[in-house]
Design a protein around this motif. Structure first.
Motif, mmCIF file in Angstrom:
data_model
loop_
_atom_site.group_PDB
_atom_site.id
_atom_site.type_symbol
_atom_site.label_atom_id
_atom_site.label_comp_id
_atom_site.label_asym_id
_atom_site.label_seq_id
_atom_site.Cartn_x
_atom_site.Cartn_y
_atom_site.Cartn_z
ATOM 1 N N ASP A 145 97.113 65.307 34.585
ATOM 2 C CA ASP A 145 96.543 65.403 33.481
ATOM 3 C C ASP A 145 96.976 64.376 33.126
ATOM 4 O OD1 ASP A 145 96.156 68.387 32.016
ATOM 5 O OD2 ASP A 145 98.519 68.635 32.062
ATOM 6 N N ASP A 161 88.884 65.321 28.874
ATOM 7 C CA ASP A 161 88.926 66.680 27.805
ATOM 8 C C ASP A 161 90.769 66.711 26.845
ATOM 9 O OD1 ASP A 161 86.925 68.159 29.362
ATOM 10 O OD2 ASP A 161 87.934 68.969 30.455
ATOM 11 N N ILE A 162 91.085 65.937 27.347
ATOM 12 C CA ILE A 162 92.436 66.184 26.462
ATOM 13 C C ILE A 162 92.181 65.131 25.003
ATOM 14 C CG2 ILE A 162 94.965 64.974 26.117
ATOM 15 C CD1 ILE A 162 95.481 66.613 28.997
ATOM 16 N N LYS A 178 89.578 64.556 24.379
ATOM 17 C CA LYS A 178 88.071 64.273 22.896
ATOM 18 C C LYS A 178 88.769 65.231 22.757
ATOM 19 C CE LYS A 178 84.648 61.900 25.790
ATOM 20 N NZ LYS A 178 83.585 61.845 26.993
ATOM 21 N N GLY A 179 89.588 66.116 23.123
ATOM 22 C CA GLY A 179 89.435 68.063 23.131
ATOM 23 C C GLY A 179 90.337 67.778 21.688
ATOM 24 N N ASN A 180 91.315 67.199 21.412
ATOM 25 C CA ASN A 180 92.489 67.009 19.930
ATOM 26 C C ASN A 180 91.944 65.663 19.801
ATOM 27 O OD1 ASN A 180 94.297 69.009 21.102
ATOM 28 N ND2 ASN A 180 94.444 67.756 22.991
ATOM 29 N N ASN A 181 90.824 64.959 19.057
ATOM 30 C CA ASN A 181 90.348 64.103 18.585
ATOM 31 C C ASN A 181 91.032 62.731 18.590
ATOM 32 O OD1 ASN A 181 88.459 65.288 17.158
ATOM 33 N ND2 ASN A 181 89.228 66.698 16.726
ATOM 34 N N HIS A 205 99.547 66.559 24.636
ATOM 35 C CA HIS A 205 98.763 67.699 25.050
ATOM 36 C C HIS A 205 98.801 67.889 26.307
ATOM 37 C CE1 HIS A 205 97.497 67.898 20.408
ATOM 38 N NE2 HIS A 205 97.692 66.591 20.497
#
Length: 319
Positions: free
Chosen positions: A111, A162-163, A165-168, A190
């Motif tokens: 990640d 993705d981490i 953007k996915g968690n703002n 995350h």
């Protein structure tokens, strides 16, 4: 679907002396499938012209974003929103990277990935760092950072897009000191594991015109940043890490910055006034952990003036 593996995000504000070198170092990577995103934060010098000239015909996909001056956090956030890569990598507009920076950072199956950095002033290098692990769980890495067992800066990491953007997860606008470590420590909870390289691939350029006096006592603003981070951790069920922030990281940050001001020849009474105004004594007193550090804190709290005189006499190291 985009085949871009890494988005390199570069915020720039009045960096005409450095940005050409920075961009050339990013262009000359031994890595393929990456994009360059440069955000000009309302520069009033020739930075934008140099950016356009340097990137023109470079053979690498790039984007140039121009915005009114809004600060480095807003600039980086614009870069995140415009990015298409699998990973996000940040480079400041007055630093530079070695040709293997991106190839060291792109490791599938993780990640986050990390390389080492060195501070550079003229021809002198310092702050080489080596970790005794090749990979580490993010929870363990966070614990080491909050206990200040490792030297770490946010730009050492590649972040799975993705981490982010996915968690703002974005940089907090308007913050001068600490917005970068807040971003990194929010992101890390995350993910699962970090790949670690001990290759020094990032050169952080030390400029005396960006010394501490340009921000005066705003170094202490990192306390509020960490308090907000503690709340964020509790919301996401990371209570142990939240406690480490309150009882270890914040006191260490207060004490370290206080000593930094002493070392930078700020007056004792002035520093004490600011600390009292910001209610830092009570937050410093909450420290739990290392006995040696705890004794230093207690000696200071018992008699700040005496501590200062002893520190000044022996020029104690900044903890």
């Amino acid at each position: 679907m985009s085949n871009i593996k890494i988005s390199v995000i570069i915020p720039v504000y009045n960096c005409e002396e450095y940005i050409g070198t920075t961009l050339k170092s990013v262009i000359n990577q031994n890595f393929k499938d990456y994009e360059i995103i440069v955000i000009d934060d309302g520069s009033t010098d020739n930075s934008l012209e140099i950016i356009k000239l340097t990137l023109k015909g470079c053979g690498i996909k790039y984007k140039i974003i121009h915005q009114k001056n809004a600060g480095v956090s807003v600039a980086r956030n614009q870069g995140i929103l415009a990015s298409e890569g699998e990973f996000l990598v940040f480079v400041d507009g007055d630093d530079y990277i070695l040709e293997n920076h991106l190839s060291e950072l792109y490791v599938e199956g993780y990640d986050f990935t990390l390389t080492q950095f060195a501070k550079k002033h003229d021809d002198r290098l310092s702050n080489y760092n080596n970790f005794d692990f090749e990979s580490i769980l993010t929870d363990e890495f966070i614990k080491k950072e909050l206990n200040m067992e490792i030297l770490f800066n946010f730009f050492q990491l590649a972040y799975k897009a993705d981490i982010i953007k996915g968690n703002n997860i974005f940089f907090t606008p308007g913050v001068v000191y600490g917005e970068d470590i807040e971003f990194a420590l929010k992101a890390l909870i995350h993910g699962d594991r970090i790949h670690v390289s001990n290759e020094v691939t990032y050169y952080y350029i030390q400029r005396y015109d960006s010394a501490i006096r340009t921000t005066e006592y705003r170094r202490f603003d990192v306390v509020e940043i960490f308090e907000n981070l503690s709340t964020y951790y509790r919301i996401h069920g990371k209570n142990k890490q939240a406690d480490l922030i309150i009882y270890s990281r914040i006191p260490r940050a207060i004490f370290g910055n206080m000593n930094y001001f002493f070392y930078s020849c700020y007056g004792f009474e002035e520093v004490m006034y600011v600390m009292k105004k910001k209610n830092l004594f009570s937050k410093l007193a909450r420290f739990r952990g290392n006995l040696k550090f705890k004794i230093k804190v207690q000696l200071f709290l018992l008699n700040p003036k005496l501590y200062y005189k002893m520190w000044f006499r022996f020029k104690n190291s900044i903890d």
